[in-house]
Motif scaffolding. Structure first.
Motif, PDB file in Angstrom:
ATOM      1  N   ARG A 312      86.125 -12.972  57.718  1.00 54.53           N
ATOM      2  CA  ARG A 312      85.001 -13.266  56.811  1.00 54.53           C
ATOM      3  C   ARG A 312      84.912 -14.774  56.549  1.00 54.53           C
ATOM      4  NH1 ARG A 312      83.546  -9.893  51.352  1.00 54.53           N
ATOM      5  NH2 ARG A 312      81.987 -11.290  50.487  1.00 54.53           N
ATOM      6  N   ASP A 313      83.689 -15.276  56.455  1.00 63.49           N
ATOM      7  CA  ASP A 313      83.389 -16.696  56.224  1.00 63.49           C
ATOM      8  C   ASP A 313      83.728 -17.585  57.407  1.00 63.49           C
ATOM      9  OD1 ASP A 313      82.332 -16.118  53.808  1.00 63.49           O
ATOM     10  OD2 ASP A 313      84.049 -16.762  52.626  1.00 63.49           O
ATOM     11  N   GLN A 314      84.159 -16.967  58.507  1.00 65.74           N
ATOM     12  CA  GLN A 314      84.336 -17.739  59.739  1.00 65.74           C
ATOM     13  C   GLN A 314      83.437 -17.158  60.824  1.00 65.74           C
ATOM     14  OE1 GLN A 314      88.370 -18.417  61.071  1.00 65.74           O
ATOM     15  NE2 GLN A 314      87.731 -18.862  63.155  1.00 65.74           N
ATOM     16  N   HIS A 315      83.592 -15.857  61.099  1.00 67.96           N
ATOM     17  CA  HIS A 315      82.755 -15.216  62.113  1.00 67.96           C
ATOM     18  C   HIS A 315      81.512 -14.574  61.500  1.00 67.96           C
ATOM     19  CE1 HIS A 315      86.902 -15.101  63.915  1.00 67.96           C
ATOM     20  NE2 HIS A 315      86.216 -15.742  64.841  1.00 67.96           N
ATOM     21  N   TYR A 316      81.553 -14.283  60.217  1.00 71.41           N
ATOM     22  CA  TYR A 316      80.408 -13.680  59.532  1.00 71.41           C
ATOM     23  C   TYR A 316      80.513 -13.965  58.047  1.00 71.41           C
ATOM     24  CZ  TYR A 316      83.779 -10.115  58.062  1.00 71.41           C
ATOM     25  OH  TYR A 316      84.857  -9.475  57.506  1.00 71.41           O
ATOM     26  N   ILE A 317      79.394 -13.796  57.342  1.00 65.40           N
ATOM     27  CA  ILE A 317      79.430 -13.866  55.877  1.00 65.40           C
ATOM     28  C   ILE A 317      78.781 -12.594  55.345  1.00 65.40           C
ATOM     29  CG2 ILE A 317      79.336 -16.398  55.763  1.00 65.40           C
ATOM     30  CD1 ILE A 317      76.394 -16.181  55.040  1.00 65.40           C
ATOM     31  N   VAL A 318      79.074 -12.265  54.098  1.00 69.07           N
ATOM     32  CA  VAL A 318      78.452 -11.109  53.454  1.00 69.07           C
ATOM     33  C   VAL A 318      77.465 -11.653  52.435  1.00 69.07           C
ATOM     34  CG1 VAL A 318      78.796  -9.004  52.129  1.00 69.07           C
ATOM     35  CG2 VAL A 318      80.500  -9.702  53.815  1.00 69.07           C
ATOM     36  N   ARG A 319      76.179 -11.358  52.645  1.00 70.64           N
ATOM     37  CA  ARG A 319      75.142 -11.875  51.756  1.00 70.64           C
ATOM     38  C   ARG A 319      74.241 -10.736  51.326  1.00 70.64           C
ATOM     39  NH1 ARG A 319      70.634 -16.099  53.770  1.00 70.64           N
ATOM     40  NH2 ARG A 319      70.004 -14.193  54.813  1.00 70.64           N
ATOM     41  N   ASN A 320      74.110 -10.530  50.014  1.00 72.50           N
ATOM     42  CA  ASN A 320      73.302  -9.443  49.450  1.00 72.50           C
ATOM     43  C   ASN A 320      73.692  -8.091  50.047  1.00 72.50           C
ATOM     44  OD1 ASN A 320      71.871 -11.441  48.075  1.00 72.50           O
ATOM     45  ND2 ASN A 320      70.372 -11.648  49.729  1.00 72.50           N
ATOM     46  N   GLY A 321      75.010  -7.880  50.186  1.00 74.94           N
ATOM     47  CA  GLY A 321      75.490  -6.601  50.699  1.00 74.94           C
ATOM     48  C   GLY A 321      75.268  -6.396  52.176  1.00 74.94           C
ATOM     49  N   GLU A 322      74.923  -7.472  52.890  1.00 70.21           N
ATOM     50  CA  GLU A 322      74.653  -7.367  54.328  1.00 70.21           C
ATOM     51  C   GLU A 322      75.597  -8.279  55.096  1.00 70.21           C
ATOM     52  OE1 GLU A 322      70.990  -8.280  57.468  1.00 70.21           O
ATOM     53  OE2 GLU A 322      70.744  -8.724  55.342  1.00 70.21           O
ATOM     54  N   VAL A 323      76.136  -7.792  56.219  1.00 69.01           N
ATOM     55  CA  VAL A 323      77.021  -8.601  57.066  1.00 69.01           C
ATOM     56  C   VAL A 323      76.149  -9.412  58.017  1.00 69.01           C
ATOM     57  CG1 VAL A 323      78.767  -8.532  58.882  1.00 69.01           C
ATOM     58  CG2 VAL A 323      78.957  -6.995  56.926  1.00 69.01           C
ATOM     59  N   VAL A 324      76.191 -10.747  57.864  1.00 67.61           N
ATOM     60  CA  VAL A 324      75.378 -11.647  58.703  1.00 67.61           C
ATOM     61  C   VAL A 324      76.309 -12.463  59.588  1.00 67.61           C
ATOM     62  CG1 VAL A 324      73.658 -13.490  58.715  1.00 67.61           C
ATOM     63  CG2 VAL A 324      73.667 -11.814  56.855  1.00 67.61           C
ATOM     64  N   LEU A 325      76.091 -12.419  60.897  1.00 71.22           N
ATOM     65  CA  LEU A 325      76.935 -13.155  61.841  1.00 71.22           C
ATOM     66  C   LEU A 325      76.705 -14.657  61.710  1.00 71.22           C
ATOM     67  CD1 LEU A 325      76.536 -10.995  65.080  1.00 71.22           C
ATOM     68  CD2 LEU A 325      78.374 -10.919  63.411  1.00 71.22           C
ATOM     69  N   VAL A 326      77.757 -15.432  61.979  1.00 71.71           N
ATOM     70  CA  VAL A 326      77.660 -16.896  61.970  1.00 71.71           C
ATOM     71  C   VAL A 326      77.903 -17.391  63.393  1.00 71.71           C
ATOM     72  CG1 VAL A 326      78.735 -19.026  61.145  1.00 71.71           C
ATOM     73  CG2 VAL A 326      78.392 -17.132  59.570  1.00 71.71           C
ATOM     74  N   ASP A 327      77.002 -18.226  63.887  1.00 70.16           N
ATOM     75  CA  ASP A 327      77.148 -18.785  65.238  1.00 70.16           C
ATOM     76  C   ASP A 327      78.333 -19.749  65.251  1.00 70.16           C
ATOM     77  OD1 ASP A 327      76.933 -20.247  67.601  1.00 70.16           O
ATOM     78  OD2 ASP A 327      74.760 -20.041  67.649  1.00 70.16           O
ATOM     79  N   GLU A 328      79.343 -19.438  66.091  1.00 64.82           N
ATOM     80  CA  GLU A 328      80.567 -20.256  66.094  1.00 64.82           C
ATOM     81  C   GLU A 328      80.316 -21.666  66.612  1.00 64.82           C
ATOM     82  OE1 GLU A 328      83.547 -19.400  69.188  1.00 64.82           O
ATOM     83  OE2 GLU A 328      82.203 -17.802  69.875  1.00 64.82           O
ATOM     84  N   PHE A 329      79.196 -21.871  67.317  1.00 63.86           N
ATOM     85  CA  PHE A 329      78.944 -23.198  67.891  1.00 63.86           C
ATOM     86  C   PHE A 329      78.107 -24.083  66.978  1.00 63.86           C
ATOM     87  CE2 PHE A 329      79.598 -20.261  71.434  1.00 63.86           C
ATOM     88  CZ  PHE A 329      80.709 -20.864  71.996  1.00 63.86           C
ATOM     89  N   THR A 330      77.179 -23.476  66.221  1.00 63.60           N
ATOM     90  CA  THR A 330      76.320 -24.302  65.357  1.00 63.60           C
ATOM     91  C   THR A 330      76.600 -24.094  63.881  1.00 63.60           C
ATOM     92  OG1 THR A 330      74.586 -22.635  65.222  1.00 63.60           O
ATOM     93  CG2 THR A 330      74.461 -24.176  67.072  1.00 63.60           C
ATOM     94  N   GLY A 331      77.391 -23.063  63.542  1.00 64.38           N
ATOM     95  CA  GLY A 331      77.668 -22.795  62.131  1.00 64.38           C
ATOM     96  C   GLY A 331      76.493 -22.183  61.395  1.00 64.38           C
ATOM     97  N   ARG A 332      75.452 -21.786  62.138  1.00 69.25           N
ATOM     98  CA  ARG A 332      74.268 -21.230  61.492  1.00 69.25           C
ATOM     99  C   ARG A 332      74.380 -19.714  61.360  1.00 69.25           C
ATOM    100  NH1 ARG A 332      71.454 -24.994  64.731  1.00 69.25           N
ATOM    101  NH2 ARG A 332      70.305 -26.522  63.498  1.00 69.25           N
ATOM    102  N   MET A 333      73.694 -19.173  60.340  1.00 66.57           N
ATOM    103  CA  MET A 333      73.600 -17.724  60.219  1.00 66.57           C
ATOM    104  C   MET A 333      72.657 -17.193  61.304  1.00 66.57           C
ATOM    105  SD  MET A 333      73.291 -17.056  56.148  1.00 66.57           S
ATOM    106  CE  MET A 333      71.946 -18.206  55.951  1.00 66.57           C
TER     107      MET A 333
END
Length: 906
Positions: A312-333
Motif C-alpha cells: 500500500r502507498d507504493q504499488h497502490y493507494i486506497v482512496r474513498n474505499g477504492e483501490v487505485v493503482l499507482v504507476d511505478e514509473f511516473t508515480g501517477r494514479m
C-alpha cells in the motif's frame, strides 16, 4: 593507454556522430530557404501547404519536399507562436520523419520538434497521430501546436476519454490528432467490436510520433490493454481466502524480489490444505493437486501475491474505499486501470474495500503490437540510448542522440553510499539545508510515496519548507513543478518521467502571470507581465549565482533511464546545475544485488556512523547491476511478446476478416462458402471416403442436415440409388441448401437478408473470438509447466493455439450456418402476438404509474370493472377473499385498495 575502440571513435567518430553529420546538409538547405519563406505573406504560407499536398498526390515523395516543408513550418511556428526552431530542433524533426527515436535532453523543445515531421507527413492526407503519456499533455500540446497547423491550413484534433462518438470520429479525421497511448489502443479495440463502417473511429495507421517513447513503448509495454465485461460475483471467495493468508508463517512461502514472484513451500501447501478444509473451501479428501482444485489454487496464489508483493502507498493507494493503482514509473494514479485474473479483487479483499466483480476479456492488445501496426513510427525522449537494442529488435526503431543547442554545464557528482537508510536520510536533510541556505532550488527524487512522505516529515522536523509531488497531490502537479525552480525551493517528487512541464529557474513566468491576474482581475495584463518578467529576471540571476537546480536522488532505480530522466531536469539549455545520488545498503537495488559483500568491505574499512563511500568505481559497478536488471527485464518483455505474437497473428487475421465483412456490399458468397464447408464436413463424418454404402450413416446425415442446415432431404433414398457416392450427395445437399436460402431471401427481401447475414456473421465472430481469448488465457497460465517435461512452453503454446484457432474457425462456420438456417420471418399471427404483448406491457406499466401517483396523493385508485373480482369472491365470507396485502387492490374488483374497501377497519 587508449583502447582500439577509443582510437577508432576518435578517428572515424561514433555511428551517432556519422548520422548527425549526414543530416547536416538537409538543415543547411532548410536554412538557405528561410529568406524565401520569410518574404511570403500569411496567405502565401497556406498556399504552399496546398501546393505541397498537390505535389505529393501527383507522386512526389515526402523526402523530396522535406526542406521546403520544414522551412514553411518553421516560418509558420515563428509567426503563430513567436518561436524560431534551432538547427538542432530541425535535426530532431528529420530523424523523426526517417522513423527514428530522437533522444533530446530536457528543455530542448521536443513539443515544437514534433510539428515538423507531423506537418510533412500530414501532407499525404492519411493522418498523423502524436502520442502523449497523459490527457493533460495531449490537450495542452494540441491546443498549443494547433496554432501552427491552423496557421498553415491543416486541421488538429485531440482524443480524450469521455468524448462523444461524433467528436471522436471528427478528431481522428483531422490531419494531425493528439491522443494518449491508452486511448489510441482502446479505440483500436473498440473499432474491432463495431458492426458498421460509419461507426469506426480510426483511419489507417499511417505515422505516429510517440512522446516519452521509452515510457510508452518499454515501461508500459508489459501491461496489455484489455476491454472486458463483468463475470459472476465471487466476493465471498476472495474474502474467505484473504482471511487465511495471514495465518501462514514465513516458512510457508518464498518471495523472489528479482522476479517479483511468490510461491508456496511444501510446508505452506500442507498448512494451506488444512486451513482450506477447515474453512470448507476444499472438500474432504480433496487436495490442492486435484484438477478440481484449479480455481482455488489460482485464487490462493493471487491472495498471496496481494499480501506479499503489493504494498500500500507504493504499488497502490486506497482512496474513498477504492483501490487505485499507482504507476511505478511516473508515480501517477491510474484511475480505472485494474489488475487482471482476480489480483485486483485479492488486493480489495486485503484492504477491506468493496470487491468489484472479476471481468472476462472481450478484446486485448499490447502496446508493442498496437504500435507495430503503423506504417512508420518515430519517437522522442530524453533517455533512450540505454534501451537502443530493444527499440531496434522489437520496433525496428533506431536511436539517434541529437546534440544539445548549448553545451551542458551540469556537474554530476559520484554516488554517495551509506550503510543504513537512516544515515542516508539524515545526510540528505543536511545537504538540503546547505542548498536552501544559499538559495539553490532542489528537486529530490524518491521511488515511492511512502519514502517521499517519510522524507517530508524529516524536512518538516528540520523546519525546511518544501512541496511534495506524488499520486496523493496529483491535482497540484503543474503548480508544484512550476514553483520548483524558485529561489530556495525544495520539491520532493516520486518520479519525474513525462511530467511535460519544464522546471524553469526563478519560477515559471506564465504561471506567475496567471496567479497575479486571478488575484487582480482588473489589472492590465501587458503591464503585469512586464513587471513580473523584470522580477523574474532578478530572481533567475540569484538562482544561477546559487548554482542552478540541484537534483538529489534518494535511490538508484532499476533502470538507468529513470535516473537519467531525473538528472536531466537540471542543466537545461546550458544552465548551470548539479546532480547527486545518495544511496544506502538497505535500498532495494543494493539489497538485491550483493549488498552483503559490500557491507563486509565497508565494515573492514572501519567506516564511522554517517560516513559515506564516494568513488567512480562504485558508480560503474552500480551501472553494471542496473544494466543486468534492464537486460533481464528486456528478456521478460521479449518472452511476453513472443507469446502475444502468437495471439497477435490470429487477432490481425480475425480483425481483417471482420473489416472485409463490414466493407462488403453483400456476404451471401461468404455465407455460402461456410455452408458448403459444413456440408463437406457432415458428409465426411457420416459417409467417410473409401467406405462401402452399407457403412454409411445416412439417417444420421439426414438428421444433421435438418439440425444444422434447416433442410429435410431424403439422404437415405439418394444413397440407395445406383452409382451415388459421397460427392454426388454433397452436390445435392449444396443445391438443396442454396434453394432453401433463396426462398428465405425472397421471404425477407434481398436487402433485409443482406443485413441479417452480416449481423449474424459479425456477432458469431465476436462471440467465438471472446471464447478463444479466454481459452488462450487458461492455456498460457498452465503451459509453463510443460518445461518440467523438457518441452519448450512457447512451442507447445504455438501448436496448441494453432489447433484451438482451427477449432474456433470450424465451430464459427457451423454456428453461422445453423443460425442462418433457423432464422425466418415472423408469421402474421406471431407479429400480432408481439404487438399485443407490447401493448399489454405498456398498459401494465401505465397502471403501475397511475397507482403510484394515487398512492402518493393518498387517494383511492380509480374503480375497475366488477368482472375483475376474485373468482368465488363472497363479500359476506372473508375466507373467500384470499390473503391480500393492505395496499393491494381489493379482491371484490372495486378498484380500491383493500384497506379502503373490504379491509377497512371498522
Amino acid at each position: 593507454m587508449l583502447g582500439i575502440g577509443t582510437i577508432a571513435k576518435k578517428v572515424f567518430g561514433t555511428p551517432n556522430d556519422r548520422k548527425v553529420k549526414a543530416s547536416r546538409p538537409l538543415v543547411d538547405k532548410i536554412n538557405a530557404l528561410e529568406p524565401e519563406f520569410q518574404a511570403l505573406t500569411d496567405e502565401g504560407l497556406r498556399d504552399k501547404t496546398e501546393a505541397f499536398k498537390k505535389r505529393v498526390a501527383e507522386g512526389e515523395s515526402l523526402d523530396d519536399i522535406l526542406p521546403e516543408a520544414f522551412a514553411n513550418c518553421r516560418e509558420g511556428a515563428r509567426r503563430a507562436l513567436g518561436l524560431r526552431a534551432f538547427d538542432m530542433q530541425l535535426l530532431g524533426g528529420i530523424f523523426l520523419h526517417e522513423g527514428n527515436i530522437a533522444e533530446m535532453k530536457t528543455g530542448e523543445g521536443k513539443t515544437l520538434v514534433a510539428t515538423f515531421p507531423a506537418y510533412l507527413n500530414a501532407l499525404s492526407g492519411k493522418g498523423v497521430h502524436v502520442v502523449t503519456v497523459n490527457d493533460y499533455l495531449a490537450k495542452r500540446d494540441a491546443e498549443w501546436m494547433s496554432k501552427v497547423y491552423g496557421f498553415l491550413g491543416l486541421t488538429t484534433g485531440v482524443v480524450h476519454p469521455g468524448q462523444g462518438d461524433a467528436d471522436k470520429r471528427a478528431a481522428y479525421r483531422c490531419d494531425i490528432t493528439y491522443a494518449t497511448n491508452n486511448e489510441l489502443g482502446f479505440d483500436y479495440l473498440r473499432d474491432n467490436m463495431k458492426s458498421e463502417l460509419s461507426d469506426l473511429y480510426q483511419r489507417e495507421h499511417n505515422f505516429a510520433i510517440v512522446d516519452e517513447v521509452d515510457s510508452i513503448l518499454i515501461d508500459e509495454a508489459r501491461t496489455p490493454l484489455i476491454i472486458s465485461g463483468p463475470s459472476q460475483d465471487r466476493s465471498e471467495l476472495y474474502t474467505a481466502i484473504d482471511a487465511l493468508i495471514p495465518a501462514l508463517d514465513e516458512d510457508g512461502y518464498t518471495v523472489d524480489e528479482k522476479q517479483r514472484s511468490v510461491t508456496f513451500t511444501e510446508e505452506g501447501n500442507e498448512k494451506l490444505e488444512e486451513l482450506l478444509h477447515n474453512a470448507g473451501l476444499l472438500e474432504e479428501g480433496q487436495t490442492l493437486y486435484d484438477p478440481e482444485s484449479t480455481t482455488i489454487v489460482h485464487h490462493v496464489n493471487q491472495g498471496l501475491r496481494a499480501h506479499k508483493l503489493f504494498i500500500r502507498d507504493q504499488h497502490y493507494i486506497v482512496r474513498n474505499g477504492e483501490v487505485v493503482l499507482v504507476d511505478e514509473f511516473t508515480g501517477r494514479m491510474m484511475s480505472g486501470r485494474r489488475l487482471s485474473e482476480g489480483l485486483h479483487q485479492a488486493i480489495e479483499a486485503k484492504e477491506g474495500a468493496t470487491i468489484q466483480p472479476e471481468n472476462v476479456t472481450l478484446a486485448q492488445v499490447t502496446f508493442q503490437n498496437y504500435f507495430r501496426l503503423y506504417n512508420k513510427l518515430g519517437g522522442m525522449t530524453g533517455t533512450a540510448m540505454t534501451e537502443a537494442d530493444e527499440f531496434e529488435e522489437i520496433y525496428s526503431l533506431g536511436v539517434v542522440e541529437v546534440p544539445t543547442n548549448r553545451p551542458i554545464a551540469r556537474i554530476d557528482d559520484d554516488d554517495a553510499i551509506y550503510r543504513t537508510a537512516r544515515e542516508k536520510y539524515e545526510a540528505i536533510v543536511e545537504e538540503l539545508k546547505v542548498a536552501h541556505a544559499k538559495g539553490q532550488p532542489a528537486l529530490v527524487g524518491t521511488t515511492s510515496i511512502e519514502k517521499s512522505e517519510l522524507l517530508s516529515q524529516m524536512l518538516s522536523a528540520a523546519e525546511l519548507p518544501h512541496n511534495v509531488l506524488n499520486a496523493r497531490h496529483h491535482e497540484q502537479e503543474a503548480q508544484i513543478v512550476a514553483d520548483a525552480g524558485k529561489l530556495g525551493a525544495i520539491t520532493i517528487a516520486t518520479n519525474m518521467a513525462g511530467r511535460g512541464t519544464d522546471i524553469q529557474l526563478g519560477g515559471n513566468v506564465d504561471m506567475k502571470v496567471m496567479e497575479a491576474l486571478a488575484a487582480s482581475p482588473d489589472a492590465n495584463p501587458d503591464e503585469l507581465r512586464k513587471q513580473i518578467e523584470a522580477e523574474h529576471a532578478e530572481e533567475k540571476q540569484k538562482v544561477l549565482d546559487a548554482g542552478g537546480l540541484f537534483v538529489l536522488a534518494t535511490e538508484r532505480h532499476e533502470s538507468r533511464r529513470i535516473d537519467n530522466q531525473l538528472r536531466g531536469r537540471s542543466g537545461r539549455q546550458g544552465d548551470p546545475g548539479r546532480s547527486s545520488f545518495f544511496l544506502s545498503l538497505e535500498d532495494d537495488l543494493m539489497r538485491i544485488f550483493g549488498s552483503e559483500r559490500l557491507d563486509k568491505v565497508l565494515s573492514g574499512l572501519g567506516m564511522k556512523e554517517g560516513e559515506a563511500i564516494v568513488h567512480p568505481w562504485v558508480n560503474k559497478s552500480l551501472e553494471r547491476a542496473q544494466a543486468k536488471v534492464e537486460g533481464r527485464n528486456f528478456d521478460m518483455r521479449k518472452n511476453v511478446l513472443k507469446f502475444d505474437d502468437v495471439m497477435n497473428d490470429q487477432r490481425k487475421l480475425v480483425f481483417s476478416q471482420r473489416r472485409e465483412i463490414m466493407e462488403a456490399e453483400e456476404i451471401a458468397e461468404i455465407a455460402q462458402d461456410m455452408r458448403y464447408e459444413v456440408i463437406q464436413d457432415l458428409v465426411t463424418e457420416h459417409m467417410p471416403p473409401k467406405t462401402y454404402a452399407d457403412q454409411w450413416d445416412t439417417e444420421g446425415l439426414q438428421e444433421a442436415c435438418r439440425e444444422k442446415l434447416g433442410i429435410d432431404v431424403p439422404v437415405t433414398d439418394w444413397a440407395a440409388e445406383e452409382g451415388v457416392d459421397d460427392e454426388a450427395v454433397t452436390e445435392r445437399l449444396e443445391t438443396a441448401s442454396d434453394e432453401a436460402m433463396a426462398r428465405k431471401a425472397a421471404a425477407f427481401g434481398v436487402d433485409t437478408m443482406r443485413v441479417i447475414e452480416k449481423q449474424i456473421l459479425l456477432q458469431s465472430i465476436d462471440a467465438k473470438w471472446r471464447e478463444h481469448l479466454l481459452t488462450l488465457e487458461h492455456l498460457r497460465s498452465v503451459v509453463g509447466f510443460r518445461g518440467y517435461a523438457q518441452r519448450d512452453p512457447l512451442n507447445e503454446y504455438k501448436n496448441e493455439a494453432f489447433t484451438l484457432f482451427e477449432s474456433m474457425l470450424n465451430s464459427l462456420r457451423e454456428e453461422v450456418t445453423t443460425t442462418l438456417s433457423r432464422v425466418r420471418p415472423l408469421t402474421e399471427e406471431e407479429r400480432q402476438a408481439q404487438v399485443q404483448a407490447l401493448q399489454d406491457r405498456m398498459t401494465r406499466q401505465q397502471a403501475a404509474v397511475d397507482e403510484a401517483y394515487h398512492r402518493a396523493e393518498g387517494d383511492s385508485v380509480p374503480a375497475a370493472a366488477a368482472e375483475d373480482a376474485l373468482p368465488g369472491f363472497d363479500e359476506n365470507n372473508p375466507e373467500t377473499w384470499g390473503n391480500p396485502g393492505r395496499n393491494s387492490l381489493c379482491p371484490c374488483g372495486s378498484g380500491k385498495k383493500f384497506k379502503h374497501c373490504h379491509g377497512a377497519i371498522t
